[in-house]
Design an enzyme around this catalytic site. Structure first.
Site, PDB file in Angstrom:
ATOM      1  N   GLY A 138       0.841  -1.198   0.000  1.00  0.00           N
ATOM      2  CA  GLY A 138       0.000   0.000   0.000  1.00  0.00           C
ATOM      3  C   GLY A 138       0.870   1.240   0.000  1.00  0.00           C
ATOM      4  O   GLY A 138       2.052   1.171   0.360  1.00  0.00           O
ATOM      5  N   GLU A 172      -3.149   2.961   5.784  1.00  0.00           N
ATOM      6  CA  GLU A 172      -3.022   4.017   4.764  1.00  0.00           C
ATOM      7  C   GLU A 172      -3.847   5.247   5.147  1.00  0.00           C
ATOM      8  O   GLU A 172      -3.418   6.380   4.936  1.00  0.00           O
ATOM      9  CB  GLU A 172      -3.474   3.510   3.391  1.00  0.00           C
ATOM     10  CG  GLU A 172      -2.733   2.290   2.846  1.00  0.00           C
ATOM     11  CD  GLU A 172      -1.236   2.387   2.937  1.00  0.00           C
ATOM     12  OE1 GLU A 172      -0.695   3.506   2.968  1.00  0.00           O
ATOM     13  OE2 GLU A 172      -0.587   1.333   2.993  1.00  0.00           O
TER      14      GLU A 172
END
Ligand code: GNR
Ligand code: NI
Length: 178
Positions: free
Chosen positions: A46, A139
């Site tokens: 990510g 994230e």
């Protein structure tokens, strides 16, 4: 596409709160393409835009690409919003491209729902769990200027930050010698 430099802690930009994207246009799609290439190159599962120095609410992810079949499943999230976090928690050993070579077990909700705009600017909603849920929450923390080490005790966090500062100093010395 281009590979961008990933910022590492304690870079102050990593603490900024990212701004919403007004429109998913070609410029944002180019940013997402570059982020994906940077993430695969790193390698990571990510990446948030602020990690490449762009404080916008944009995330790319691919939790599948390490599997043997080698099939890539890139996912793009613009202006993501999280809801319905489960009471059940799960623990993963997390790492972060902005906190190189450091890992720690972090507890987060096992499941959640995310609303976001996709690569084409279309509204989407998804219920996620497991590694997907952990990664998207990691994230989304980046969008608020939060790193996984901010979830640790001050003592553990300080120890990691000291290590990072030391290794940054060391590598800048090596660049002068080389
Ligand atoms: O590559 C990554 N692996 C990872 C493992 C467990 C929990 C979160 C992550 S995200 C990380 C890449 C990264 O720093 N994204 O911001
Ligand atoms: Ni990270």
């Amino acid at each position: 596409m281009a590979i961008k430099k990933i910022l590492t802690a304690p870079d102050p930009l990593l603490k900024t709160i990212s701004k919403p994207v007004e429109k998913v246009d070609d410029e944002i799609r180019k940013l997402m393409d570059d982020m994906l290439e940077t993430m695969y190159d790193a390698p990571g599962i990510g990446l948030a835009a602020v990690q490449v120095g762009v404080p916008l609410r944009v995330i790319v992810m691919d939790i599948s690409w390490n599997k043997e079949d080698g099939i890539k499943e890139p996912k793009y999230f613009v202006n993501p919003v999280i809801s319905n976090k489960s009471k059940d928690l799960s623990t993963y050993e997390e790492g972060c491209l902005s906190v190189p070579d450091q890992y720690a077990e972090i507890e987060r909700p096992e499941k959640c729902v995310i609303n976001y705009l996709d690569y084409d600017g279309k509204e989407k909603q998804e219920e996620v769990e497991g590694l997907f849920a952990t990664c998207i929450q990691h994230e989304m923390d980046h969008l608020e200027g939060i790193l996984f080490i901010d979830h640790l005790s001050k003592l553990k966090k300080n120890l990691i930050v000291k290590k990072l500062v030391k290794s940054k100093k060391q590598s800048s010395k090596e660049r002068i010698v080389a």
